[in-house]
Motif scaffolding. Structure first.
Motif, mmCIF file in Angstrom:
data_model
loop_
_atom_site.group_PDB
_atom_site.id
_atom_site.type_symbol
_atom_site.label_atom_id
_atom_site.label_comp_id
_atom_site.label_asym_id
_atom_site.label_seq_id
_atom_site.Cartn_x
_atom_site.Cartn_y
_atom_site.Cartn_z
ATOM 1 N N ASN A 70 0.778 -1.240 -0.024
ATOM 2 C CA ASN A 70 -0.169 -0.120 0.099
ATOM 3 C C ASN A 70 0.894 1.295 0.147
ATOM 4 O O ASN A 70 1.304 1.817 1.086
ATOM 5 N N PRO A 71 0.995 1.804 -1.141
ATOM 6 C CA PRO A 71 1.970 3.061 -1.295
ATOM 7 C C PRO A 71 1.579 4.053 -0.808
ATOM 8 O O PRO A 71 2.170 5.032 -0.234
ATOM 9 N N ILE A 72 0.169 4.296 -0.508
ATOM 10 C CA ILE A 72 -0.578 5.463 0.262
ATOM 11 C C ILE A 72 -0.149 5.605 1.221
ATOM 12 O O ILE A 72 -0.118 6.752 1.835
ATOM 13 N N TYR A 73 0.335 4.515 2.072
ATOM 14 C CA TYR A 73 0.745 4.790 3.501
ATOM 15 C C TYR A 73 1.897 5.480 3.740
ATOM 16 O O TYR A 73 2.196 6.381 4.443
ATOM 17 N N ASN A 74 2.842 5.464 2.690
ATOM 18 C CA ASN A 74 4.104 6.064 2.695
ATOM 19 C C ASN A 74 3.892 7.481 2.179
ATOM 20 O O ASN A 74 4.583 8.453 2.473
ATOM 21 N N LEU A 75 2.956 7.756 1.181
ATOM 22 C CA LEU A 75 2.802 8.974 0.625
ATOM 23 C C LEU A 75 2.120 9.860 1.301
ATOM 24 O O LEU A 75 1.935 11.149 1.217
ATOM 25 N N LEU A 76 1.200 9.254 2.317
ATOM 26 C CA LEU A 76 0.246 10.101 3.014
ATOM 27 C C LEU A 76 0.690 11.193 3.674
ATOM 28 O O LEU A 76 0.229 12.501 3.647
ATOM 29 N N PRO A 77 2.012 11.328 4.612
ATOM 30 C CA PRO A 77 2.329 12.564 5.140
ATOM 31 C C PRO A 77 2.680 13.573 3.982
ATOM 32 O O PRO A 77 2.698 14.730 4.408
ATOM 33 N N ASP A 78 3.413 13.050 3.032
ATOM 34 C CA ASP A 78 3.892 14.126 2.043
ATOM 35 C C ASP A 78 2.691 14.724 1.388
ATOM 36 O O ASP A 78 2.546 15.905 1.256
ATOM 37 N N ILE A 79 1.667 14.057 1.265
ATOM 38 C CA ILE A 79 0.378 14.456 0.481
ATOM 39 C C ILE A 79 -0.220 15.461 1.598
ATOM 40 O O ILE A 79 -0.553 16.765 1.066
ATOM 41 N N LEU A 80 -0.340 15.290 2.656
ATOM 42 C CA LEU A 80 -0.912 16.158 3.612
ATOM 43 C C LEU A 80 0.002 17.422 3.936
ATOM 44 O O LEU A 80 -0.770 18.672 3.700
ATOM 45 N N GLY A 81 1.190 17.420 3.950
ATOM 46 C CA GLY A 81 2.075 18.483 3.983
ATOM 47 C C GLY A 81 1.860 19.313 2.931
ATOM 48 O O GLY A 81 1.507 20.687 2.722
ATOM 49 N N LYS A 82 1.746 18.860 1.559
ATOM 50 C CA LYS A 82 1.547 19.741 0.355
ATOM 51 C C LYS A 82 0.165 20.267 -0.057
ATOM 52 O O LYS A 82 0.141 21.302 -0.457
ATOM 53 N N LEU A 83 -0.826 19.353 0.469
ATOM 54 C CA LEU A 83 -2.046 19.839 0.192
ATOM 55 C C LEU A 83 -2.231 21.078 1.414
ATOM 56 O O LEU A 83 -3.071 21.916 1.086
ATOM 57 N N SER A 84 -1.741 21.026 2.484
ATOM 58 C CA SER A 84 -1.676 22.183 3.638
ATOM 59 C C SER A 84 -1.289 23.492 3.006
ATOM 60 O O SER A 84 -1.846 24.414 3.347
ATOM 61 N N ASN A 85 -0.536 23.330 2.112
ATOM 62 C CA ASN A 85 0.281 24.560 1.373
ATOM 63 C C ASN A 85 -0.444 25.075 0.242
ATOM 64 O O ASN A 85 -0.655 26.250 -0.301
ATOM 65 N N GLN A 86 -1.535 24.234 -0.218
ATOM 66 C CA GLN A 86 -2.358 24.518 -1.452
ATOM 67 C C GLN A 86 -3.620 25.453 -0.854
ATOM 68 O O GLN A 86 -4.208 25.427 0.123
ATOM 69 N N ASP A 87 -4.004 26.359 -1.743
ATOM 70 C CA ASP A 87 -5.468 26.923 -1.517
ATOM 71 C C ASP A 87 -6.510 26.193 -1.773
ATOM 72 O O ASP A 87 -7.181 26.400 -2.810
ATOM 73 N N LEU A 88 -6.736 25.272 -0.759
ATOM 74 C CA LEU A 88 -7.841 24.247 -0.812
ATOM 75 C C LEU A 88 -8.879 24.761 0.242
ATOM 76 O O LEU A 88 -8.508 25.330 1.335
ATOM 77 N N LYS A 89 -10.131 24.591 -0.195
ATOM 78 C CA LYS A 89 -11.302 24.633 0.670
ATOM 79 C C LYS A 89 -11.093 23.677 1.689
ATOM 80 O O LYS A 89 -10.475 22.529 1.676
ATOM 81 N N ARG A 90 -11.449 24.071 3.069
ATOM 82 C CA ARG A 90 -11.484 23.114 4.085
ATOM 83 C C ARG A 90 -12.238 21.878 3.947
ATOM 84 O O ARG A 90 -11.767 20.665 4.406
ATOM 85 N N GLU A 91 -13.193 21.983 3.476
ATOM 86 C CA GLU A 91 -14.204 20.691 3.231
ATOM 87 C C GLU A 91 -13.403 19.928 2.068
ATOM 88 O O GLU A 91 -13.459 18.759 2.506
ATOM 89 N N SER A 92 -12.916 20.496 1.135
ATOM 90 C CA SER A 92 -12.428 19.618 -0.071
ATOM 91 C C SER A 92 -11.043 18.929 0.703
ATOM 92 O O SER A 92 -10.827 17.738 0.367
ATOM 93 N N PHE A 93 -10.508 19.572 1.382
ATOM 94 C CA PHE A 93 -9.274 19.047 2.154
ATOM 95 C C PHE A 93 -9.628 17.984 3.005
ATOM 96 O O PHE A 93 -9.013 16.736 2.844
ATOM 97 N N PHE A 94 -10.565 18.104 3.793
ATOM 98 C CA PHE A 94 -10.924 17.051 4.836
ATOM 99 C C PHE A 94 -11.538 15.792 3.842
ATOM 100 O O PHE A 94 -10.982 14.777 4.188
#
Length: 1334
Positions: A1067-1091
């Motif tokens: 399950n590569p998503i397990y290793n990718l999840l922290p990196d995705i979290l960090g980069k999405l937090s810096n994106q201009d995303l709506k709170r609901e979309s991020f969640f």
């Protein structure tokens, strides 16, 4: 007079010495020899038959019978038979004597049965009869119990191994028959007039308790219940005791206990209650049972799930047998709808269904009672509708099943029909699969038994309704059409009922059939000008009400079509199968949109679930394959002509499968050939093309299908009809490619020049429209490479002809070529050269494969022929293998194939080949952006050709990569950008090293404003990543953002990608999840979309070990982040994890890492949700740790909030103090400026020789300054004191005033004025001194 017999609790209790009739001298049967035992049994049998009936009261007889019954299991079959027959025969003779007990006085001759008590009193006779009655009943019941217990321990009867007579005796012992006779005798004994024996209407409780207790204990034996006679007798015993002799309370308690204990007794006990009600016309047993069930605490059923299920089944059985009786007592059970046991609610729903179907069929009587019963029925129906929203999915499913049963039994009125349809259509979107399945089944049943007619098209209903509304207006001209229908017409309790309903529905069917059914081919909705007359005004109103209800029902089913399309993509196989069944039923009733939805069923044949594939094929056969070959061919042609590319691929798969199975017969194929050859009247060129397309699909399964009509394919596919239907030529090319090897040889032999001449004219000619030419040329070039023996020569001629038609003989050397050529011809030329180049590459690879295949075949044959080694000499092939000859041959083949591929575009010599001359021109053309923007079609064709040549040659690809990415980012045409995005995927597969530096640019296509470009980018990247052609790099967050794409299809594709990615490896998503979290937090995303994104990604991680590791990883991310938004995001991700005991412990142990973020309220909410989830599954010791942790973070949160509030107030205070300080310093500077001015004046006076007294000067200055500065300073102090509580001392030479609360403002103002006066006097003295020095 013998003692009274009282029923003991057990058989052995008779041995106890009491005042009642007990055993005095029991005989140990087991100690007797077989011969003695036989004599013992014969003796008791003789006494019972020879003596009077009451001899059982005699102590000796009683003791011997007791001994035999106690040891009944050890008796031989003959002994058992003798004993049972003696007891049974005596008891059967005793029963009629009881009826004649008081008929006549006793006489010496009376009692031919052995009763000689002529001189006794009546009371003594009654007592004797009663005692004998009890004793016979007691011993016979215990005989049954003893034999059943012995049968339970051993299924086979022990037969003595020797002796013919014994064998005959054993065979005469049939316990099943004896058991039925005994139990029926006991049941008969209860039905006589026992009041003669017991002196009251009811026997004593001791007797009834014994009979009922032992009868119910026999119900626990499932083998006994299989005997119909025995079961009927037991039901009679229970029913008689409970009903006739009013032994209700104890019977009900015992029956309910039995129901809670065993599930197999449900139906049999219901039969007992039914027998009692039928025999005595008294439902007291049933009512008592319902009352006891209603009194039970609903919480008890939550603990006893098995008992709740049994009780529920029992209630349904009672409702099925006594609908009217249960309907009057249903109020006792309704409170259980509020209980927590869903099984009881399920049962009550089933009970209501039985009552609605059966309890109100014959509503008769007075008006008040009839209306009461109708209101009761309406209340039950409302409860059923309400229960469709039950909290339990099992109950919701059961409700829908009950509604389906009611529809099947025609128990749903027209007025309620649409409400049920709305409920069912709403449940199609239920989160539970079993509810959706029941909803689909209900809709199928409603369509099958609908009261509105055989076809439910909306247009037909509207047209018919319009005609009858017009007729109604003619009947009542003074009323408007809006007030035509009274709401009471559709009321279930005052509307169309039973017979009237059928009459109206029949009239409506006739009217629809006669005047309103549109012709199926033309889909016409025109109706006859006249409609059948249904009668008077009220009947017309009723019919209009029925039509309006039918119209609403048709619209309701039509509105479910989008939901049904979604259900066909469900992961549940039952959803898909039942949806297909419903759509088939909808098509049968001509529901609008059902045909289009069924077309979307076709791609499901590619499903990995076999049941779904079979369901699709079965539905296809049912709908489109008919008994008439012509009709079947017509259906297949319509599918082929109206389907898109995806549906055509699915149709090809289905047709091939059906041909191989024989479902598509030879007569159907013959009918298709007739359509192709225009042998069927009214055949159009489009239908001819459709027939050829279906034949091509069939040929994929069996190539011989096309061999008999090669001439027809060429004549019709490339003849005059191809100009009428341009796609016909393309389809003919596909047919030629599907030919077998033998047919291709025959074709080249008989039609060589003509065939390739036609293909040449198709490619280089202009008789095919522009929008069709590209697809036709594609297949034509592919056909040349598929069947021509040397396709490169013919392809070269095609390229030259196409080149000359554009540039003339001079070719590309003319500098003015771009200004003199036609754009359309140039686009075709570029397409031809690129497609020829691509097919040449494929042709080279196929040639290499053929060589390798032939080589492998030869090696295999050589190995088989050289199995035997003669004279021990080494084989030549072994020597070649050792020398590496085979490897050298493979290397030479690879070099040759690589050189051949390279020569397509670049060429190895100085003189370039044909396509090599075109490549630089193509590259230069695509770089002319002004020209490309002016001609978008030319840019599309040019970039497609450029991408194809780049795929062929690595050098050409490397030289034009930057151009490709420039175009894919900046081209105004979304078609160009989309094509280039797809080409990037092909390039990444063929030249991964060249494309690796451009990975970020490929991911950037996910942000393209065009939906088609984003969709293709998702598909391309998904293909590359899932097939390990591209590493999952740091840009995967771009793909994660597509989970919330505005287009639902793109969002679904992204979800499918991550779902498939989660299945790979660990399950590569397990290793990718922290990196995705960090980069999405810096994106201009709506709170609901991020969640939503993070919730979906976390949901794809299933392993507990990975969840536990993520807890630690996410906690450590808090330490490197200072942004509150990221704190909230990380804590949200933590709250979405599935926590185990280890995960909770890791969270608690990492407290120091995230303690600084607990001041944030949102973070605390997420941590509290984690704690609440942890409490649900935690063990007691862990639960105490969680509670301690909860108190700890709550306290820390409060402390942190107070610290932050204090720091915030201090900062505000400091800011305001500095502002006041700046104001004071400005005042001091102003005073200093004034003093300097005065000093200069004094110095001038000193120069004039005037000497001033310092004391006088000081006094004057002090008085003047005191008057002037005092009010100003007090105002400043009062103004500042309202804002600042305390100020820090200033480091300047002149100390600024201290500010205090308002109460001390005046006093401080005076002190400050005095201090300022002193300072000024000191300054004046200094000035005087300086002037003197001068």
């Amino acid at each position: 007079m013998p003692p009274t017999f009282i029923f003991p609790k057990t058989l052995t209790a008779l041995e106890q010495d009491t005042s009642r009739l007990t055993v005095q001298n029991p005989t140990a049967i087991s100690t007797l020899r077989p011969s003695d035992l036989e004599e013992f049994v014969k003796g008791i049998s003789f006494d019972l038959s020879d003596k009077e009936l009451f001899c059982v009261e005699e102590q000796d007889v009683f003791d011997r019978i007791y001994s035999l019954v106690k040891g009944f299991g050890g008796l031989t079959p003959r002994s058992k038979l003798n004993l049972v027959e003696s007891l049974r025969s005596n008891f059967s003779v005793l029963l009629p004597n009881i009826d004649s007990l008081f008929r006549a006085p006793a006489s010496p001759d009376s009692g031919g049965d052995g009763c000689n008590d002529a001189g006794g009193s009546v009371l003594e006779r009654v007592n004797s009869h009663r005692n004998a009655f009890k004793i016979y009943t007691f011993f016979l019941v215990h005989v049954v119990i003893a034999q059943e217990s012995a049968s339970g321990s051993s299924n086979t009867t022990k037969v003595p191994p020797s002796g013919r007579k014994k064998h005959i005796a054993a065979s005469s012992w049939n316990w099943e028959a004896q058991r039925g006779r005994i139990l029926n005798l006991i049941a008969n004994s209860l039905e006589i007039n026992l009041s003669l024996l017991f002196g009251s209407s009811d026997p004593d409780e001791n007797y009834l308790s014994f009979v009922v207790r032992n009868s119910l204990s026999m119900f626990e034996n499932p083998t006994l219940l299989k005997d119909a006679d025995a079961k009927e007798a037991l039901c009679r015993v229970i029913g008689t005791c409970a009903t006739k002799y009013h032994y209700l309370a104890q019977s009900c308690v015992s029956i309910l206990h039995l129901l809670h204990k065993h599930d197999f007794v449900v139906i049999h006990l219901a039969d007992a209650a039914a027998w009692a009600e039928k025999k005595y016309t008294d439902g007291s047993l049933c009512i008592s049972l319902i009352r006891e069930i209603g009194r039970t605490n609903p919480k008890d059923y939550v603990k006893d799930t098995a008992g709740a299920e049994n009780i529920g089944r029992f209630l349904v059985e009672l409702a099925d047998r006594f609908p009217k009786l249960i309907s009057t007592n249903i109020g006792l059970l309704v409170p259980h709808f509020g209980g927590e046991s869903y099984k009881i609610r399920n049962a009550l729903v089933g009970v209501l269904g039985k009552l609605v179907a059966k309890a109100f069929n014959d509503i008769e009587g007075e008006g008040s009672s009839k209306s009461n019963r109708l209101r009761t029925k309406q209340a039950m129906l409302e409860i059923l509708l309400e229960r469709a929203r039950d909290v339990s999915a099992y109950t919701r499913s059961r409700v829908l099943q009950v509604w389906a049963e009611l529809c099947e039994e025609h128990s749903v009125t027209i007025g309620l029909w649409n409400e049920v349809a709305v409920v069912a259509s709403g449940r199609l979107e239920d989160k539970s699969a079993i509810v959706r399945k029941s909803a689909l089944s209900l809709l199928i049943m409603m369509l099958q038994h609908n009261p509105f007619g055989p076809q439910l098209r909306v247009a037909s209903f509207e047209a018919t309704l319009k005609e009858y509304t017009k007729k109604l207006n003619e009947l009542e001209p003074n009323k408007s059409s809006e007030n035509v229908l009274d709401s009471s017409v559709l009321d279930s309790d005052a509307g169309i009922e039973d017979g009237d309903n059928d009459d109206v529905a029949k009239k409506q069917d006739d009217s629809l059939t006669d005047s309103c059914i549109a012709h199926e081919d033309e889909q016409s909705t025109q109706t006859d000008s006249s409609v059948p007359d249904v009668g008077n005004l009220e009947q017309t109103r009723t019919l209009i009400a029925s039509l309006e209800a039918g119209l609403r029902f048709s619209k309701c089913i039509t509105e479910t079509m989008p939901t049904l399309v979604q259900l066909m993509a469900s992961s549940s196989a039952t959803d898909v199968e039942n949806t297909i069944l419903l759509l088939m039923r909808c098509k049968q009733f001509q529901i609008n949109g059902s045909e289009a939805c069924l077309r979307k069923m076709l791609p499901l044949v590619f499903s990995q679930d076999k049941s779904i594939c079979e369901a699709v094929e079965n539905a296809f056969v049912t709908i489109y394959i008919t008994k008439s070959p012509t009709e079947t061919a017509k259906n297949l042609i319509m599918l082929a002509t109206d389907s898109n590319i995806g549906d055509l691929a699915a149709l090809e798969f289905v047709v091939g499968s059906l041909v191989s199975k024989g479902d598509i017969s030879a007569s159907t194929l013959s009918a298709l050939w007739d359509y192709l050859c225009f042998n069927v009247n009214g055949t159009s060129a489009e239908r001819s093309r459709g027939a050829l397309s279906v034949l091509c699909m069939a040929a994929k399964s069996s190539a011989d299908i096309l061999s008999s009509h090669l001439q027809d394919i060429i004549d019709i596919g490339f003849g005059r009809w191809a100009k009428v239907e341009p796609l016909l030529a393309r389809t003919a090319c596909i047919a030629l490619q599907r030919l077998s090897a033998v047919d291709q040889k025959n074709l080249l032999t008989n039609h060589d020049s003509r065939l390739f001449g036609v293909l040449d004219s198709l490619i280089t000619g202009s008789w095919i429209p522009e929008h069709i030419w590209y697809a036709a040329a594609d297949k034509a070039i592919s056909t040349i490479y598929a069947i021509h023996p040397s396709p490169e020569t013919l392809a070269a001629d095609l390229v030259m002809k196409s080149h000359n038609s554009v540039f003339g003989v001079d070719g590309l050397q003319n500098d003015n070529a771009l200004t003199t050529v036609q754009v359309g011809k140039l686009s075709r030329f570029l397409y031809v050269i690129s497609h020829v180049a691509m097919n040449q590459l494929v042709y080279i690879e196929s040639c290499v494969r053929k060589i390798q295949k032939e080589k492998a075949k030869k090696e295999k044959m050589a190995a088989e022929s050289q199995n035997v080694v003669s004279n021990g000499k080494p084989k030549e092939d072994d020597i070649n293998a050792e020398l590496g000859v085979a490897a050298t041959e493979d290397a030479v083949l690879d070099i040759l194939s690589e050189r051949a591929e390279k020569e397509i575009v670049s060429g190895a010599s100085v003189e370039k080949n044909l396509i090599g001359y075109c490549a630089p021109f193509l590259s230069k053309l695509c770089r002319n952006f002004n020209l490309m923007q002016k001609y978008p079609e030319l840019q599309a064709s040019g970039m497609l050709a450029l991408c194809r040549l780049m795929i062929i040659d690595a050098n050409f690809c490397e030289a034009n990569l930057q151009l490709l990415f420039t175009v894919v980012e900046s081209a105004p045409s979304e078609t160009v950008r989309s094509n280039c995005t797809i080409a990037l995927g092909d390039l990444a597969v063929r030249f991964p090293n060249l494309l690796e530096p451009w990975t970020e640019k490929m991911y950037s296509r996910l942000h393209d404003p065009s939906l088609s470009v984003r969709k293709n980018a998702v598909l391309v990247l998904s293909h590359l990543i899932l097939n390990d052609m591209m590493k999952v790099k740091g840009h995967i967050n771009e793909m994660a953002m597509r989970l919330e794409d505005e287009d639902e299809r793109i969002s679904n594709l992204a979800k499918l990608f991550f779902h498939e990615l989660s299945k790979k490896g660990n399950n590569p998503i397990y290793n990718l999840l922290p990196d995705i979290l960090g980069k999405l937090s810096n994106q201009d995303l709506k709170r609901e979309s991020f969640f939503n994104i993070m919730q979906f990604l976390i949901g794809s991680i299933k392993k507990d070990r990975q969840m536990e590791a993520l807890v630690e990883k996410l906690c450590h991310r808090f330490s490197g982040v200072m942004d509150a938004k990221q704190w909230e995001n990380i804590s949200y991700c933590l709250s979405q994890l599935s926590f185990t005991d280890k995960g909770i412990k890791k969270l608690i142990d990492s407290f120091k890492v995230y303690e600084h973020v607990l001041s944030n309220d949102t973070v605390m909410e997420h941590f509290r949700s984690i704690i609440n989830k942890g409490k649900k599954f935690a063990k007691p010791e862990l639960k105490s740790c969680i509670e301690e942790f909860e108190g700890k973070i709550d306290k820390f949160h409060i402390d942190k909030k107070e610290q932050e509030d204090t720091a915030r107030n201090a900062a505000a205070h400091q800011q305001k103090a500095e502002a006041i300080k700046n104001v004071t310093m400005d005042n001091n500077k102003q005073n200093n400026n004034n003093n300097n001015q005065e000093e200069s004046d004094e110095s001038e006076a000193a120069e004039d020789g005037e000497v001033m007294d310092p004391s006088i000067d000081d006094t004057r200055d002090e008085s003047s300054n005191g008057k002037d500065s005092k009010p100003t300073e007090s105002e400043e102090c009062s103004e500042a004191s309202s804002q600042v509580i305390q100020s820090e001392p200033c480091d300047d030479e002149v100390k600024s005033p201290e500010f205090v609360p308002k109460g001390t403002v005046k006093q401080r103002a005076k002190k400050s004025s005095t201090a300022s006066a002193k300072v000024e006097s000191h300054a004046a003295a200094v000035r005087v001194t300086r002037s003197r020095r001068r």
